[in-house]
Motif scaffolding. Structure first.
Motif, PDB file in Angstrom:
ATOM      1  N   TYR A   1       0.863  -1.178   0.000  1.00 33.23           N
ATOM      2  CA  TYR A   1       0.000   0.000   0.000  1.00 33.23           C
ATOM      3  C   TYR A   1       0.901   1.230   0.000  1.00 33.23           C
ATOM      4  O   TYR A   1       1.695   1.429   0.937  1.00 33.23           O
ATOM      5  N   ILE A   2       0.795   2.035  -1.053  1.00 37.48           N
ATOM      6  CA  ILE A   2       1.569   3.271  -1.152  1.00 37.48           C
ATOM      7  C   ILE A   2       0.633   4.439  -0.886  1.00 37.48           C
ATOM      8  O   ILE A   2      -0.283   4.697  -1.684  1.00 37.48           O
ATOM      9  N   PRO A   3       0.806   5.148   0.219  1.00 38.47           N
ATOM     10  CA  PRO A   3      -0.085   6.269   0.535  1.00 38.47           C
ATOM     11  C   PRO A   3       0.189   7.469  -0.363  1.00 38.47           C
ATOM     12  O   PRO A   3       1.069   7.427  -1.231  1.00 38.47           O
ATOM     13  N   LYS A   4      -0.563   8.533  -0.138  1.00 40.24           N
ATOM     14  CA  LYS A   4      -0.319   9.772  -0.889  1.00 40.24           C
ATOM     15  C   LYS A   4       0.942  10.434  -0.340  1.00 40.24           C
ATOM     16  O   LYS A   4       0.885  11.355   0.471  1.00 40.24           O
ATOM     17  N   ASP A   5       2.067   9.917  -0.770  1.00 39.23           N
ATOM     18  CA  ASP A   5       3.375  10.395  -0.326  1.00 39.23           C
ATOM     19  C   ASP A   5       4.097  10.945  -1.548  1.00 39.23           C
ATOM     20  O   ASP A   5       4.370  10.216  -2.502  1.00 39.23           O
ATOM     21  N   ASN A   6       4.422  12.232  -1.535  1.00 39.97           N
ATOM     22  CA  ASN A   6       4.989  12.874  -2.718  1.00 39.97           C
ATOM     23  C   ASN A   6       6.355  12.307  -3.101  1.00 39.97           C
ATOM     24  O   ASN A   6       6.679  12.180  -4.277  1.00 39.97           O
ATOM     25  N   THR A   7       7.166  11.945  -2.114  1.00 39.11           N
ATOM     26  CA  THR A   7       8.503  11.428  -2.387  1.00 39.11           C
ATOM     27  C   THR A   7       8.441  10.072  -3.071  1.00 39.11           C
ATOM     28  O   THR A   7       9.158   9.811  -4.045  1.00 39.11           O
ATOM     29  N   VAL A   8       7.576   9.197  -2.565  1.00 40.66           N
ATOM     30  CA  VAL A   8       7.450   7.856  -3.145  1.00 40.66           C
ATOM     31  C   VAL A   8       6.748   7.915  -4.502  1.00 40.66           C
ATOM     32  O   VAL A   8       7.181   7.289  -5.473  1.00 40.66           O
ATOM     33  N   VAL A   9       5.668   8.684  -4.590  1.00 40.80           N
ATOM     34  CA  VAL A   9       4.900   8.743  -5.836  1.00 40.80           C
ATOM     35  C   VAL A   9       5.730   9.342  -6.971  1.00 40.80           C
ATOM     36  O   VAL A   9       5.555   8.981  -8.139  1.00 40.80           O
ATOM     37  N   ALA A  10       6.667  10.223  -6.634  1.00 42.12           N
ATOM     38  CA  ALA A  10       7.549  10.781  -7.661  1.00 42.12           C
ATOM     39  C   ALA A  10       8.426   9.703  -8.296  1.00 42.12           C
ATOM     40  O   ALA A  10       8.893   9.858  -9.425  1.00 42.12           O
ATOM     41  N   ALA A  11       8.652   8.607  -7.577  1.00 42.39           N
ATOM     42  CA  ALA A  11       9.459   7.494  -8.087  1.00 42.39           C
ATOM     43  C   ALA A  11       8.634   6.217  -8.146  1.00 42.39           C
ATOM     44  O   ALA A  11       9.150   5.115  -7.952  1.00 42.39           O
ATOM     45  N   LEU A  12       7.363   6.342  -8.432  1.00 45.00           N
ATOM     46  CA  LEU A  12       6.432   5.214  -8.354  1.00 45.00           C
ATOM     47  C   LEU A  12       6.819   4.060  -9.278  1.00 45.00           C
ATOM     48  O   LEU A  12       6.620   2.892  -8.947  1.00 45.00           O
ATOM     49  N   GLU A  13       7.381   4.383 -10.432  1.00 42.33           N
ATOM     50  CA  GLU A  13       7.743   3.326 -11.381  1.00 42.33           C
ATOM     51  C   GLU A  13       8.732   2.329 -10.773  1.00 42.33           C
ATOM     52  O   GLU A  13       8.742   1.145 -11.151  1.00 42.33           O
ATOM     53  N   SER A  14       9.545   2.772  -9.826  1.00 42.57           N
ATOM     54  CA  SER A  14      10.479   1.863  -9.148  1.00 42.57           C
ATOM     55  C   SER A  14       9.723   0.799  -8.361  1.00 42.57           C
ATOM     56  O   SER A  14      10.103  -0.377  -8.354  1.00 42.57           O
ATOM     57  N   VAL A  15       8.653   1.208  -7.695  1.00 42.97           N
ATOM     58  CA  VAL A  15       7.844   0.263  -6.927  1.00 42.97           C
ATOM     59  C   VAL A  15       7.068  -0.652  -7.869  1.00 42.97           C
ATOM     60  O   VAL A  15       6.959  -1.865  -7.639  1.00 42.97           O
ATOM     61  N   ILE A  16       6.529  -0.072  -8.927  1.00 39.16           N
ATOM     62  CA  ILE A  16       5.762  -0.857  -9.900  1.00 39.16           C
ATOM     63  C   ILE A  16       6.620  -1.966 -10.496  1.00 39.16           C
ATOM     64  O   ILE A  16       6.170  -3.113 -10.657  1.00 39.16           O
ATOM     65  N   THR A  17       7.868  -1.653 -10.824  1.00 40.13           N
ATOM     66  CA  THR A  17       8.785  -2.653 -11.396  1.00 40.13           C
ATOM     67  C   THR A  17       8.956  -3.841 -10.454  1.00 40.13           C
ATOM     68  O   THR A  17       8.880  -5.007 -10.868  1.00 40.13           O
ATOM     69  N   VAL A  18       9.176  -3.557  -9.178  1.00 41.79           N
ATOM     70  CA  VAL A  18       9.359  -4.622  -8.184  1.00 41.79           C
ATOM     71  C   VAL A  18       8.061  -5.414  -8.014  1.00 41.79           C
ATOM     72  O   VAL A  18       8.066  -6.651  -7.972  1.00 41.79           O
ATOM     73  N   ALA A  19       6.938  -4.705  -7.927  1.00 44.28           N
ATOM     74  CA  ALA A  19       5.637  -5.365  -7.749  1.00 44.28           C
ATOM     75  C   ALA A  19       5.333  -6.310  -8.917  1.00 44.28           C
ATOM     76  O   ALA A  19       4.856  -7.432  -8.718  1.00 44.28           O
ATOM     77  N   ASN A  20       5.615  -5.859 -10.136  1.00 43.88           N
ATOM     78  CA  ASN A  20       5.365  -6.681 -11.318  1.00 43.88           C
ATOM     79  C   ASN A  20       6.306  -7.887 -11.376  1.00 43.88           C
ATOM     80  O   ASN A  20       5.889  -9.008 -11.680  1.00 43.88           O
TER      81      ASN A  20
END
Length: 331
Positions: free
Chosen positions: A226-245
């Motif tokens: 779960y990624i909250p509305k966090d500006n720092t993380v959302v700015a690099a969201l593709e990094s999380v998406i890559t790992v999740a996929n």
């Protein structure tokens, strides 16, 4: 000689009359005042960009258009708090007519920098907790705006985790604990997880460059993210998406724009509409209304947004019943 003199005098009188007529015409024309608005945004990502675009569209619809009677000075802090403070100070020294602050850190810097210039904010989690206003109904100072916190958004998203992921037990949360908005969101998410009988596994970061490593640290430890509305993380969201996929980890997020980017699902709102609402507030202020007299606005609607392509990438099996009330993206 007398005739020549008469011609000269007559010509001079005609010239004076012409000049006088031009002067009267010029003085009769009313030049419209150009309004200057400074827009400060903490970081670039689609939700915040959409809020800014909605704000500008509302101004245009009300007759304020760039290049005619409106000047916009848009500044992005790129996540740097020193830049953030400098931008707010610049807008104050430039004596802008109004400041729009997008996201909590930007709003705090603007409110701290001036008590005289009207400040509007948008995409704020907790305006009272961030000390931007005295109350939601009666802001009280020189600031008001819109919050992106719908009271049911986090609760509904956490409940959806159990609906879409049978047998889920542990949910990983990645966030920047230096963002006040994120701290509030994570607190609410943990309460919602507990109510659903789920365990939160937290990892904190301080910069977007740390996001991928944080996501990788969740592998094997959690059943979903779960990624909250966090500006720092959302700015690099593709990094999380890559790992999740890559690791088949279902990924839930705090807003719909992140679902469009490749996360799986969220109960979210339209940030363009939120910005548009803020823009209508700006028009009221430019016409003389005080920010102190304009209540903070809320998002009116929530919708479940599901990315079908992300479901395939993250190993999620969907049924028609699961999707009956959802807005589908990524087809």
């Amino acid at each position: 000689m007398k005739k020549s003199l008469a011609v000269i005098v007559s010509g001079a009188m005609l010239l004076l009359a012409a000049c006088g007529g031009g002067s009267n015409q010029a003085s009769g024309e009313k030049k419209e005042k150009t309004v200057t608005i400074g827009i400060t945004q903490i970081v670039e990502h689609p939700s915040l960009d959409a809020a800014r675009e909605g704000f500008i569209e509302a101004l245009k619809d009300a007759g304020y258009e760039e290049g005619k009677n409106l000047k916009i000075d848009y500044q992005n802090a790129q996540g740097d708090m020193n830049n953030n403070a400098s931008i707010a100070q610049k807008f104050v020294s430039d004596k802008n007519d109004l400041i729009l602050a997008i996201a909590t850190a930007s709003a705090q810097a603007a409110v701290q920098a001036t008590k005289d210039i009207p400040v509007l904010f948008t995409a704020i989690t907790d305006p009272v907790g961030a000390e931007l206003v005295q109350s939601m109904e009666k802001p009280g100072g020189n600031a008001t705006g819109t919050t992106d916190t719908h009271p049911d958004a986090i609760k509904n998203t956490i409940a959806a985790i159990k609906t879409f992921i049978p047998g889920v037990k542990k949910v990983g949360i990645i966030y920047n604990n230096g963002e006040p908005n994120s701290v509030v969101n994570v607190k609410n998410a943990k309460e919602a997880l507990e109510a659903e009988g789920l365990e939160a596994v937290e990892t904190t970061i301080s910069a977007s460059s740390e996001v991928k490593q944080a996501a990788e640290s969740m592998v094997g430890r959690v059943d979903a993210l779960y990624i909250p509305k966090d500006n720092t993380v959302v700015a690099a969201l593709e990094s999380v998406i890559t790992v999740a996929n890559d690791k088949d980890i279902p990924m839930f997020v705090g807003e719909g724009d992140s679902v469009k980017r490749g996360a799986f699902a969220s109960y979210g709102l339209d940030y363009h509409d939120l910005g548009y609402t803020t823009g209508k507030m700006a028009v009221e202020i430019l016409k003389g209304k005080k920010p102190a007299d304009i209540p903070v606005g809320y998002p009116e609607n929530l919708e479940l947004v599901v990315n079908k392509k992300a479901a395939e990438e993250e190993g999620i099996t969907l049924t028609e019943d699961m999707l009956k009330d959802a807005k589908i993206v990524g087809e």
